[in-house]
Motif scaffolding. Sequence first.
Motif, mmCIF file in Angstrom:
data_model
loop_
_atom_site.group_PDB
_atom_site.id
_atom_site.type_symbol
_atom_site.label_atom_id
_atom_site.label_comp_id
_atom_site.label_asym_id
_atom_site.label_seq_id
_atom_site.Cartn_x
_atom_site.Cartn_y
_atom_site.Cartn_z
ATOM 1 N N ARG A 65 15.635 -24.123 5.124
ATOM 2 C CA ARG A 65 14.937 -22.836 5.016
ATOM 3 C C ARG A 65 15.929 -21.694 5.188
ATOM 4 N NH1 ARG A 65 9.076 -23.232 5.667
ATOM 5 N NH2 ARG A 65 8.688 -25.371 5.090
ATOM 6 N N GLU A 66 15.719 -20.644 4.429
ATOM 7 C CA GLU A 66 16.572 -19.458 4.553
ATOM 8 C C GLU A 66 16.239 -18.730 5.850
ATOM 9 O OE1 GLU A 66 16.204 -16.912 1.193
ATOM 10 O OE2 GLU A 66 16.457 -18.537 -0.233
ATOM 11 N N PRO A 67 17.183 -17.957 6.373
ATOM 12 C CA PRO A 67 16.883 -17.159 7.566
ATOM 13 C C PRO A 67 15.794 -16.132 7.246
ATOM 14 C CG PRO A 67 19.236 -17.161 7.106
ATOM 15 C CD PRO A 67 18.571 -17.837 5.960
ATOM 16 N N VAL A 68 15.074 -15.753 8.260
ATOM 17 C CA VAL A 68 13.953 -14.839 8.087
ATOM 18 C C VAL A 68 14.435 -13.390 8.112
ATOM 19 C CG1 VAL A 68 13.358 -14.688 10.534
ATOM 20 C CG2 VAL A 68 11.590 -14.382 8.824
ATOM 21 N N ASN A 69 13.822 -12.564 7.299
ATOM 22 C CA ASN A 69 14.099 -11.133 7.281
ATOM 23 C C ASN A 69 13.125 -10.477 8.259
ATOM 24 O OD1 ASN A 69 14.323 -8.408 6.736
ATOM 25 N ND2 ASN A 69 14.239 -8.659 4.508
ATOM 26 N N ALA A 70 13.652 -9.771 9.252
ATOM 27 C CA ALA A 70 12.806 -9.178 10.294
ATOM 28 C C ALA A 70 11.825 -8.159 9.723
ATOM 29 C CB ALA A 70 13.680 -8.533 11.360
ATOM 30 N N LEU A 71 12.244 -7.400 8.726
ATOM 31 C CA LEU A 71 11.348 -6.409 8.132
ATOM 32 C C LEU A 71 10.184 -7.095 7.404
ATOM 33 C CD1 LEU A 71 10.759 -3.454 7.664
ATOM 34 C CD2 LEU A 71 12.243 -3.532 5.665
ATOM 35 N N MET A 72 10.470 -8.226 6.766
ATOM 36 C CA MET A 72 9.406 -8.969 6.101
ATOM 37 C C MET A 72 8.389 -9.487 7.120
ATOM 38 S SD MET A 72 9.562 -12.391 3.748
ATOM 39 C CE MET A 72 9.886 -13.423 5.159
ATOM 40 N N VAL A 73 8.870 -9.964 8.248
ATOM 41 C CA VAL A 73 7.974 -10.462 9.293
ATOM 42 C C VAL A 73 7.101 -9.326 9.818
ATOM 43 C CG1 VAL A 73 7.877 -11.484 11.598
ATOM 44 C CG2 VAL A 73 9.473 -12.370 9.910
ATOM 45 N N ALA A 74 7.688 -8.146 10.005
ATOM 46 C CA ALA A 74 6.908 -6.999 10.466
ATOM 47 C C ALA A 74 5.823 -6.638 9.445
ATOM 48 C CB ALA A 74 7.820 -5.804 10.707
ATOM 49 N N ARG A 75 6.164 -6.720 8.182
ATOM 50 C CA ARG A 75 5.167 -6.444 7.134
ATOM 51 C C ARG A 75 4.066 -7.499 7.126
ATOM 52 N NH1 ARG A 75 9.574 -4.779 2.592
ATOM 53 N NH2 ARG A 75 9.826 -2.609 3.266
ATOM 54 N N PHE A 76 4.447 -8.749 7.358
ATOM 55 C CA PHE A 76 3.447 -9.813 7.424
ATOM 56 C C PHE A 76 2.501 -9.605 8.606
ATOM 57 C CE2 PHE A 76 5.891 -13.336 4.967
ATOM 58 C CZ PHE A 76 5.349 -12.871 3.780
ATOM 59 N N VAL A 77 3.028 -9.129 9.724
ATOM 60 C CA VAL A 77 2.168 -8.873 10.882
ATOM 61 C C VAL A 77 1.155 -7.780 10.555
ATOM 62 C CG1 VAL A 77 2.125 -7.996 13.251
ATOM 63 C CG2 VAL A 77 3.816 -9.690 12.591
ATOM 64 N N VAL A 78 1.603 -6.725 9.915
ATOM 65 C CA VAL A 78 0.695 -5.631 9.535
ATOM 66 C C VAL A 78 -0.341 -6.143 8.535
ATOM 67 C CG1 VAL A 78 0.561 -3.396 8.393
ATOM 68 C CG2 VAL A 78 2.361 -3.830 10.057
ATOM 69 N N LEU A 79 0.106 -6.937 7.562
ATOM 70 C CA LEU A 79 -0.819 -7.528 6.593
ATOM 71 C C LEU A 79 -1.841 -8.414 7.292
ATOM 72 C CD1 LEU A 79 -1.671 -8.258 3.649
ATOM 73 C CD2 LEU A 79 -0.016 -10.134 3.811
ATOM 74 N N ALA A 80 -1.390 -9.208 8.242
ATOM 75 C CA ALA A 80 -2.285 -10.121 8.948
ATOM 76 C C ALA A 80 -3.315 -9.358 9.769
ATOM 77 C CB ALA A 80 -1.478 -11.058 9.841
ATOM 78 N N LYS A 81 -2.884 -8.308 10.452
ATOM 79 C CA LYS A 81 -3.820 -7.530 11.262
ATOM 80 C C LYS A 81 -4.863 -6.851 10.368
ATOM 81 C CE LYS A 81 -2.502 -5.515 15.137
ATOM 82 N NZ LYS A 81 -3.113 -6.395 16.109
ATOM 83 N N ALA A 82 -4.424 -6.282 9.253
ATOM 84 C CA ALA A 82 -5.365 -5.631 8.335
ATOM 85 C C ALA A 82 -6.302 -6.641 7.690
ATOM 86 C CB ALA A 82 -4.594 -4.860 7.272
ATOM 87 N N SER A 83 -5.761 -7.788 7.297
ATOM 88 C CA SER A 83 -6.586 -8.812 6.644
ATOM 89 C C SER A 83 -7.610 -9.412 7.589
ATOM 90 C CB SER A 83 -5.698 -9.930 6.091
ATOM 91 O OG SER A 83 -4.875 -9.441 5.073
ATOM 92 N N SER A 84 -7.233 -9.587 8.848
ATOM 93 C CA SER A 84 -8.200 -10.168 9.786
ATOM 94 C C SER A 84 -9.372 -9.213 10.001
ATOM 95 C CB SER A 84 -7.530 -10.531 11.105
ATOM 96 O OG SER A 84 -7.023 -9.388 11.755
ATOM 97 N N LEU A 85 -9.093 -7.923 10.089
ATOM 98 C CA LEU A 85 -10.183 -6.952 10.257
ATOM 99 C C LEU A 85 -11.028 -6.854 8.989
ATOM 100 C CD1 LEU A 85 -11.609 -4.939 12.057
ATOM 101 C CD2 LEU A 85 -9.996 -3.197 11.257
ATOM 102 N N ALA A 86 -10.370 -6.777 7.835
ATOM 103 C CA ALA A 86 -11.119 -6.720 6.573
ATOM 104 C C ALA A 86 -11.937 -7.988 6.371
ATOM 105 C CB ALA A 86 -10.163 -6.518 5.403
ATOM 106 N N GLY A 87 -11.349 -9.140 6.678
ATOM 107 C CA GLY A 87 -12.079 -10.402 6.555
ATOM 108 C C GLY A 87 -13.273 -10.464 7.490
ATOM 109 N N ALA A 88 -13.130 -9.926 8.704
ATOM 110 C CA ALA A 88 -14.252 -9.907 9.649
ATOM 111 C C ALA A 88 -15.378 -9.010 9.142
ATOM 112 C CB ALA A 88 -13.782 -9.431 11.020
ATOM 113 N N ILE A 89 -15.016 -7.884 8.553
ATOM 114 C CA ILE A 89 -16.038 -6.982 7.995
ATOM 115 C C ILE A 89 -16.741 -7.649 6.820
ATOM 116 C CG2 ILE A 89 -16.360 -4.802 6.773
ATOM 117 C CD1 ILE A 89 -14.129 -3.654 8.624
ATOM 118 N N PHE A 90 -15.967 -8.272 5.923
ATOM 119 C CA PHE A 90 -16.583 -8.989 4.800
ATOM 120 C C PHE A 90 -17.430 -10.154 5.287
ATOM 121 C CE2 PHE A 90 -13.504 -6.922 1.940
ATOM 122 C CZ PHE A 90 -14.343 -6.615 0.883
#
Length: 175
Positions: A81-106
Amino acid sequence: MTQAQSPQPGGTGRMGPTRISTLVVAGLAAAAAAWLLISTFYYSGIPQLPWLPVVTLAVLAVLEGYAAVNTRGRIERRPGREPVNALMVARFVVLAKASSLAGAIFAGFYAGLTAWLFVESTRAAGEDRAPAGGGLIASLALVAAALWLERSCRVPERPEDEREPDDRESRPGQR
């Protein structure tokens, strides 16, 4: 001349993990709103429920699940596996937080809709039960995948022998 520094609300300014209670409250509020809306406007010409939102939610859940598996492997530095990009991980965290709230509303909306459709005994309500139930399942899958992605983005704890002493640990007596 010095600039005034405004205090950050909430103390440290750190983002914490998604609270399940927040998702439950959002889902319950959406379920109540869906029940009220659908009971008021269902017979005034609403077309049959489409399958496209269900497919969209399901695809998002699959993509976030894949991102969770891939990110966890890269953070743990698994072989091949390639090393992880910290900025990508931060974006994934933001995506995950937004998706969990949107998914809960849906999920709440689809739960309210599905419950109301099972109370109704008309032919139109019977035809709309499958897309509503599918939407509920896809929404719950999105919430689960988003929470999994958020958890996968955490940095694993290092063993005790690899830890460096913290500033607070090196200066006893100070807090």
